[in-house]
Design an enzyme around this catalytic site. Structure first.
Site, PDB file in Angstrom:
ATOM      1  N   GLY A 106      49.953 -62.574  14.243  1.00  0.00           N
ATOM      2  CA  GLY A 106      50.243 -62.001  13.082  1.00  0.00           C
ATOM      3  C   GLY A 106      51.652 -61.629  12.830  1.00  0.00           C
ATOM      4  N   LYS A 158      61.751 -48.058  17.563  1.00  0.00           N
ATOM      5  CA  LYS A 158      63.147 -48.040  16.698  1.00  0.00           C
ATOM      6  C   LYS A 158      64.191 -48.052  17.985  1.00  0.00           C
ATOM      7  CE  LYS A 158      61.337 -48.971  13.990  1.00  0.00           C
ATOM      8  NZ  LYS A 158      59.897 -49.216  13.552  1.00  0.00           N
ATOM      9  N   VAL A 161      43.737 -67.499  14.898  1.00  0.00           N
ATOM     10  CA  VAL A 161      43.632 -67.161  16.300  1.00  0.00           C
ATOM     11  C   VAL A 161      42.102 -67.268  16.641  1.00  0.00           C
ATOM     12  CG1 VAL A 161      43.771 -66.058  18.328  1.00  0.00           C
ATOM     13  CG2 VAL A 161      45.617 -66.254  17.024  1.00  0.00           C
ATOM     14  N   HIS A 187      84.201 -48.159  -2.033  1.00  0.00           N
ATOM     15  CA  HIS A 187      84.640 -49.485  -1.541  1.00  0.00           C
ATOM     16  C   HIS A 187      85.134 -49.259  -0.164  1.00  0.00           C
ATOM     17  CE1 HIS A 187      85.635 -53.636  -1.350  1.00  0.00           C
ATOM     18  NE2 HIS A 187      87.120 -53.408  -0.956  1.00  0.00           N
TER      19      HIS A 187
HETATM   20  P1  NAI Z   1      50.067 -56.291   8.854  1.00  0.00           P
HETATM   21  O1  NAI Z   1      49.028 -55.963   7.885  1.00  0.00           O
HETATM   22  O2  NAI Z   1      51.509 -55.710   8.528  1.00  0.00           O
HETATM   23  O3  NAI Z   1      50.262 -57.739   9.501  1.00  0.00           O
HETATM   24  C1  NAI Z   1      49.106 -58.528  10.056  1.00  0.00           C
HETATM   25  C2  NAI Z   1      49.247 -59.797   9.958  1.00  0.00           C
HETATM   26  O4  NAI Z   1      48.518 -60.547  10.770  1.00  0.00           O
HETATM   27  C3  NAI Z   1      49.145 -60.685   8.427  1.00  0.00           C
HETATM   28  O5  NAI Z   1      50.169 -61.319   8.207  1.00  0.00           O
HETATM   29  C4  NAI Z   1      47.853 -61.262   8.651  1.00  0.00           C
HETATM   30  O6  NAI Z   1      47.726 -62.500   7.856  1.00  0.00           O
HETATM   31  C5  NAI Z   1      47.777 -61.864  10.040  1.00  0.00           C
HETATM   32  N1  NAI Z   1      46.393 -62.128  10.853  1.00  0.00           N
HETATM   33  C6  NAI Z   1      45.475 -61.439  10.611  1.00  0.00           C
HETATM   34  N2  NAI Z   1      44.439 -61.940  11.399  1.00  0.00           N
HETATM   35  C7  NAI Z   1      45.000 -62.997  12.216  1.00  0.00           C
HETATM   36  C8  NAI Z   1      44.609 -64.157  12.849  1.00  0.00           C
HETATM   37  N3  NAI Z   1      43.137 -64.151  13.312  1.00  0.00           N
HETATM   38  N4  NAI Z   1      45.419 -65.049  13.415  1.00  0.00           N
HETATM   39  C9  NAI Z   1      46.484 -65.114  12.867  1.00  0.00           C
HETATM   40  N5  NAI Z   1      47.129 -64.150  12.097  1.00  0.00           N
HETATM   41  C10 NAI Z   1      46.399 -63.129  11.620  1.00  0.00           C
HETATM   42  O7  NAI Z   1      50.030 -55.445  10.074  1.00  0.00           O
HETATM   43  P2  NAI Z   1      50.853 -55.042  11.735  1.00  0.00           P
HETATM   44  O8  NAI Z   1      51.851 -55.761  11.665  1.00  0.00           O
HETATM   45  O9  NAI Z   1      49.856 -54.892  12.708  1.00  0.00           O
HETATM   46  O10 NAI Z   1      51.042 -53.450  11.126  1.00  0.00           O
HETATM   47  C11 NAI Z   1      49.830 -52.487  10.868  1.00  0.00           C
HETATM   48  C12 NAI Z   1      50.332 -51.208   9.938  1.00  0.00           C
HETATM   49  O11 NAI Z   1      51.516 -50.543  10.615  1.00  0.00           O
HETATM   50  C13 NAI Z   1      50.759 -51.790   8.687  1.00  0.00           C
HETATM   51  O12 NAI Z   1      50.132 -51.184   7.739  1.00  0.00           O
HETATM   52  C14 NAI Z   1      52.270 -51.560   8.718  1.00  0.00           C
HETATM   53  O13 NAI Z   1      52.704 -51.106   7.599  1.00  0.00           O
HETATM   54  C15 NAI Z   1      52.404 -50.474   9.652  1.00  0.00           C
HETATM   55  N6  NAI Z   1      53.653 -50.308  10.430  1.00  0.00           N
HETATM   56  C16 NAI Z   1      54.835 -50.319   9.562  1.00  0.00           C
HETATM   57  C17 NAI Z   1      56.212 -50.346  10.233  1.00  0.00           C
HETATM   58  C18 NAI Z   1      57.228 -50.132   9.532  1.00  0.00           C
HETATM   59  O14 NAI Z   1      57.194 -49.299   8.277  1.00  0.00           O
HETATM   60  N7  NAI Z   1      58.446 -50.562   9.917  1.00  0.00           N
HETATM   61  C19 NAI Z   1      56.032 -50.604  11.628  1.00  0.00           C
HETATM   62  C20 NAI Z   1      55.098 -50.866  12.275  1.00  0.00           C
HETATM   63  C21 NAI Z   1      53.876 -50.687  11.673  1.00  0.00           C
END
Ligand code: NAI
Length: 462
Positions: free
Chosen positions: A176, A51, A233, A441
């Site tokens: 991802g 952030k 990938v 507002h």
């Molecule tokens: P994510 O589960 O949100 O997204 C992973 C993405 O990678 C998916 O869209 C999936 O389809 C894709 N993917 C998987 N394997 C792949 C491949 N071989 N080639 C291409 N695409 C592929 O996971 P992310 O972004 O790593 O986040 C992990 C966790 O951390 C989540 O549960 C998230 O909620 C949490 N998080 C939350 C935040 C927030 O609330 N602002 C900030 C950062 C993380």
């Protein structure tokens, strides 16, 4: 050896909040943490540092895109990456020190080191074994690995390495298009990196409202992110400073490659429970490596509880915090409770994306009759004045009772606006309740009211 009512393993948002609540409820409490500082992934290498970088780079974007429009003449912002990282470091330190202060204030012992559970009622930290009537596992999660992709946290990084790159890369491939990929992809895009996101599915941010997904991807594209969708990938080959990413398009199985200075692997996270000794204790685990608990966070082994990313549910800091409070109350003999139907999700890009409750897709799949009230920020005076009119608020309400079932926002301050709906949902409110509440507002929150009005007789400003 010391004796405690509760020992919590892990000091992330789940663990430290649990410790504070336990102490407030009169329980003698200790928290085990092996990192140098308290706060877990979220404060040290996750939510808080990301952030800080999102905020700093959003300022760059504002200066480049909007200052001139408002009659503020500035030279092109010069990025001092070392100073930006120092600012990020100071932000982390202020927060982790804050938890240390709260531990002292609440008389919580910080047991420094990595903990394990040699037997129920005992926690081993280093060479010392402590007694605990109750043990809470709050050990969090780690980045999941991808076959064919070796992370070195320099050229091929997880979110941890992406937060402390030696220099701003010229090009980056993000694997991802989930929350981490788009937040950190945004950071580097705003710093001038050529960012390409490769996503397995056909839409960004899986599980989110379809209309929000489309709008979000369109806005990210407009900001300069490149997307390769429907591509898996296969592997990443590295030289000392470069990487070659091979991916396969799902539609025709054709293979292609793309070069980059840095590759960010953001394909999800998995529970981190290594070294706790759970297998020997017979603690039941799911196929996905999550600790299995009942509705009050009890594992199958007496006196051992688990919360946060280590168990099922969304891997979100605030979900872990709520469970931390809930399990503390359970241990203290109260009715600890978390309403899993009202856990907001926020993506801190610009604009922000936020959601709570069900999506249209989920409601349709359930065969539920519902109304959609939608309002664009184009009709919001404050958003127009601030050059922040891209996006909308969508409220979903039951067709018959008008009870709010979900809300999906993409737009300015979406992550704050969503909480009006969270409170409304906790009170079982109807869209009309929100629509009849006077909103100041000019505020962004008027867009939420207008979306609620759109569930009834119609919004005023569209
Ligand atoms: P994510 O589960 O949100 O997204 C992973 C993405 O990678 C998916 O869209 C999936 O389809 C894709 N993917 C998987 N394997 C792949 C491949 N071989 N080639 C291409 N695409 C592929 O996971 P992310 O972004 O790593 O986040 C992990 C966790 O951390 C989540 O549960 C998230 O909620 C949490 N998080 C939350 C935040 C927030 O609330 N602002 C900030 C950062 C993380």
């Amino acid at each position: 050896m010391a004796s405690y009512d509760v020992i919590i393993i892990g000091s992330g948002p789940g663990g430290y909040v649990c410790a504070i609540r336990c102490a407030q409820l009169g329980l003698k409490t200790a928290c085990v943490e092996g990192r140098e500082t308290l706060g877990g992934t979220c404060l040290n290498v996750g939510c808080i540092p990301s952030k800080a970088l999102l905020h700093a780079t959003e300022m760059v974007h504002e200066a480049e895109e909007n200052f001139g429009k408002m009659g503020i003449g500035v030279a092109k912002p010069k990025i001092d990456w070392k100073q930006m990282l120092a600012y990020k470091g100071e932000t982390i330190e202020a927060n982790t020190k804050g938890i240390e202060f709260l531990f002292k204030k609440n008389k919580i012992d910080w047991l420094k080191g990595w903990g394990s559970i040699p037997e129920p009622g005992k926690v081993k930290v280093g060479d010392e074994v402590h007694e605990a009537k109750n043990i809470v596992i709050a050990s969090g999660s780690e980045a999941s690995s991808l076959p064919g992709v070796e992370v070195d946290e320099k050229t091929v990084v997880t979110s941890t390495g992406a937060l402390e790159l030696g220099k701003i890369p010229k090009s980056m491939v993000v694997i991802g298009a989930g929350v981490i990929g788009l937040e950190l992809g945004s950071v580097y895009n705003r710093l001038g990196t050529d960012v390409t996101v490769i996503e397995f599915l056909d839409a960004v941010t899986p599980g989110m409202d379809g209309e929000v997904q489309k709008t979000f991807q369109r806005i990210m594209k407009k900001q300069g992110l490149n997307f390769i969708m429907g591509a898996a990938v296969q592997n990443v080959a590295t030289t000392k400073t470069k990487a070659k990413v091979t991916y396969k398009l799902r539609k025709d199985d054709s293979e292609a490659t793309i070069d980059a200075d840095t590759v960010l692997v953001a394909t999800g996270r998995k529970p981190f429970t290594d070294g706790l000794g759970l297998e020997a204790l017979g603690v039941k685990m799911s196929e996905r490596g999550q600790v299995v608990t009942d509705a009050h966070w009890r594992t199958n082994v007496g006196g051992i509880y688990a919360i946060g990313d280590a168990i099922a549910g969304p891997m979100l800091a605030h979900k872990a915090e709520d469970e931390g409070m809930g399990v503390a109350e359970t241990i203290a003999g109260q009715a600890g409770h978390v309403n899993y139907g009202v856990i907001p999700g926020v993506i801190y890009t610009h604009p922000e994306v936020a959601n709570v409750g069900q999506t249209e897709e989920e409601l349709k799949a359930e065969g539920r009759a519902f109304k959609v009230g939608k309002f664009s920020f184009m009709g919001n005076g404050r958003a127009k004045a601030n050059h922040a009119a891209d996006g909308f608020v969508k409220i979903l309400a039951d067709q018959t009772t008008d009870r709010i079932l979900g809300a999906h926002i993409i737009g300015p301050m979406a992550g704050d606006l969503i909480h009006e709906i969270c409170v409304a949902m906790e009170f079982g409110a109807a869209a009309e309740d929100v629509a009849r509440t006077c909103h100041a507002h000019p505020t962004y929150s008027e867009a939420v009211r207008e979306a609620a009005l759109a569930c009834g007789d119609g919004p005023i400003h569209s």
